[in-house]
Scaffold this motif. Structure first.
Motif, PDB file in Angstrom:
ATOM      1  N   ARG A  26       0.834  -1.206   0.000  1.00  0.00           N
ATOM      2  CA  ARG A  26       0.000   0.000   0.000  1.00  0.00           C
ATOM      3  C   ARG A  26       0.866   1.254   0.000  1.00  0.00           C
ATOM      4  O   ARG A  26       0.571   2.225  -0.716  1.00  0.00           O
ATOM      5  CB  ARG A  26      -0.909  -0.029   1.229  1.00  0.00           C
ATOM      6  N   ASP A  30       0.872   4.075  -2.972  1.00  0.00           N
ATOM      7  CA  ASP A  30       0.632   5.491  -2.689  1.00  0.00           C
ATOM      8  C   ASP A  30       1.776   6.369  -3.156  1.00  0.00           C
ATOM      9  O   ASP A  30       1.585   7.553  -3.428  1.00  0.00           O
ATOM     10  CB  ASP A  30       0.428   5.691  -1.179  1.00  0.00           C
ATOM     11  N   GLY A  57      -5.650   0.638  -2.077  1.00  0.00           N
ATOM     12  CA  GLY A  57      -6.244   1.904  -1.694  1.00  0.00           C
ATOM     13  C   GLY A  57      -7.525   2.209  -2.451  1.00  0.00           C
ATOM     14  O   GLY A  57      -7.904   1.498  -3.395  1.00  0.00           O
ATOM     15  N   ALA A 350      -3.644   3.547   9.851  1.00  0.00           N
ATOM     16  CA  ALA A 350      -4.474   3.254   8.678  1.00  0.00           C
ATOM     17  C   ALA A 350      -5.952   3.208   9.032  1.00  0.00           C
ATOM     18  O   ALA A 350      -6.799   3.653   8.267  1.00  0.00           O
ATOM     19  CB  ALA A 350      -4.037   1.928   8.057  1.00  0.00           C
ATOM     20  N   SER A 354      -8.696   5.541   7.204  1.00  0.00           N
ATOM     21  CA  SER A 354      -9.689   4.915   6.338  1.00  0.00           C
ATOM     22  C   SER A 354     -11.113   5.197   6.774  1.00  0.00           C
ATOM     23  O   SER A 354     -12.040   5.005   6.010  1.00  0.00           O
ATOM     24  CB  SER A 354      -9.463   3.401   6.302  1.00  0.00           C
TER      25      SER A 354
END
Length: 470
Positions: A26, A30, A57, A350, A354
């Motif tokens: 991830r 990103d 993502g 995270a 999120s």
């Protein structure tokens, strides 16, 4: 910004069965901001939207996959539908193929491959590719881990299967393909031993018409990071990096000097008397100061990961020409562990990220909302608005258009021309006087205390624990 550029990354990650591997992937995704991401050897028999959110993502709202067989093999291809579409997907034994339609530019076919191990399976794999090519005419890109070398120089020792080299060359000739030159690396895989075996088995082939459509494409090798394969980064055009918005990190409250930093940042011009304006200014000043303070105290985790990957890449290149010393091998192994450790630290924030609904102000990516959906973040991409026949693409213009639309939708207070006689309808009277009461400080605190610690009550990025601690 406008994501009209097209980039693609293909990486053999050697399995996504651990949270650290998923977070490492991830972080990598990103960083590169590509339109299409191809993951090889996922070792996942089933891939759903939750897995895509964890590994890639919210930007990658389109995906397809080739399931693993008994935790072996597996391919995942994800794409950002605001920049590109992948359709007509066909799944074969060791690869998948789709028709790529960018928002701008020519269309083409993409085949993502993960070659088998045995010679018999490799021959069948190449024959399947030839058959698939016959069904997919036009510009074609084939990229992935072929588990085959093309030249003797593609391996660091002399244990070479020339028969299989010939089979790969025959496939290239039969399909009239050309290999894209790989910048930055001579080999793409290492067995990670003291005296390593190095090979170039990750590569990209294109048809002539594909190369004519993309004459300035560039294929680069990136750091192996936590894998033993290096990612292949294929750029078709240049693009700019989006501006990052403010996020309050959950672990900041555990650092020494947090309260002092908030006190120093919580300042506002005394001439501002409007309470709403004052609160807005205070939060903006706090966001700016805390961002700088957090970087000084904890450092930029993404930058540390990037630096570690850069040093790993240096060692990857050095091992191709000489044997690493004991200290260099130790440092390289330590950095690989550091990448996983930093990814784990990122994973601690995270959940909060999120589950926050963000409204990005002036974000160049033109993304306006991050919506909460079953604990996952989904990003809506609005490339343009049509207002009275005029197409608006710039961020400020779209903000103004939304404001005017909702202002007109909500309307304004005005004298009524007609009224309803509620007494005539014999409706039960309800006392609504309490609806006009001002919210009390105790009520506000109760609402904040009932929120999860990592949830933000508004679009400014400050989560509940900030209001609780500060």
């Amino acid at each position: 910004m406008s994501y009209t550029a097209m980039e693609l990354v293909c990486w053999n990650v050697r399995g996504l069965n651990s949270p650290a591997k998923k977070k490492t992937l991830r972080e990598f995704v990103d960083t590169v901001h590509v339109a299409i991401i191809c993951i090889l050897e996922s070792k996942l028999e089933r891939v759903d939207q939750f897995t895509i959110m964890q590994c890639l993502g919210p930007s990658y709202d389109g995906f397809t996959y080739l399931p693993a067989s008994e935790t072996r093999h597996g391919i995942i291809v994800g794409w950002d539908s605001s920049r590109v579409q992948l359709s007509n997907v066909a799944i074969d034994t060791n690869f998948l193929t789709g028709f790529v339609s960018p928002r701008e530019g020519p269309t083409w076919w993409l085949s993502v491959v993960y070659g088998p191990q045995s010679d018999v399976q490799k021959i069948a794999f190449l024959e399947e590719l030839v058959d698939r090519r016959a069904l997919c005419p036009g510009p074609w890109l084939v990229i992935g881990d072929f588990n085959l070398i093309l030249h003797a120089s593609d391996k660091s020792n002399n244990r070479i299967d020339r028969r299989m080299m010939g089979m790969l060359k025959r496939f290239i000739d039969d399909c009239a393909l050309k290999e894209l030159f790989l910048h930055g690396r001579k080999f793409t895989w290492s067995n990670e031993r003291e005296v390593p075996t190095l090979t170039k088995i990750d590569r990209a082939f294109v048809s002539v018409d594909w190369e004519l459509d993309h004459p300035e494409c560039l294929l680069q090798a990136m750091s192996t990071s936590a894998s033993d394969h290096c990612p292949l980064f294929l750029a078709l055009e240049e693009h700019l990096q989006p501006r990052r918005r403010f996020r309050f990190e959950l672990f900041w409250t555990k650092l020494d000097g947090f309260l002092e930093a908030v006190k120093e940042a919580w300042v506002c011009d005394g001439e501002i008397t409007n309470p709403f304006h004052r609160l807005d200014v205070l939060l903006r000043n706090a966001a700016k100061s805390l961002t700088a303070w957090g970087q000084r105290r904890a450092g930029n985790i993404k930058l540390q990961i990037a630096c570690a990957n850069l040093v790993i890449l240096r060692f990857d290149c050095a091992v191709e020409s000489r044997r690493l010393s004991e200290g260099e091998r130790w440092l390289r192994a330590t950095l690989k562990q550091l990448v996983l450790g930093l990814a784990s630290l990122e994973r601690t924030t995270a959940r909060g990220r999120s589950r926050i609904r963000w409204l990005q102000e002036g974000d160049a990516n033109t993304t306006m909302f991050h919506m909460i959906a079953n604990g996952r973040k989904t990003k809506n991409f609005i490339p343009a608005l049509s207002v009275q026949g005029q197409v608006i693409t710039d961020q400020l213009g779209k903000e103004k258009a939304f404001f005017e639309e909702y202002k007109n939708l909500l309307g304004k207070d005005s004298a009524r021309e007609h009224s309803i006689d509620l007494e005539f309808l014999n409706l039960t009277s309800v006392d609504l006087a309490d609806q006009d009461l001002v919210f009390q400080e105790e009520e506000i605190w109760e609402v904040i205390k009932d929120m999860p610690a990592d949830r933000a009550p508004g679009p400014d990025g400050f989560i509940r624990i900030f209001f609780h601690k500060a």
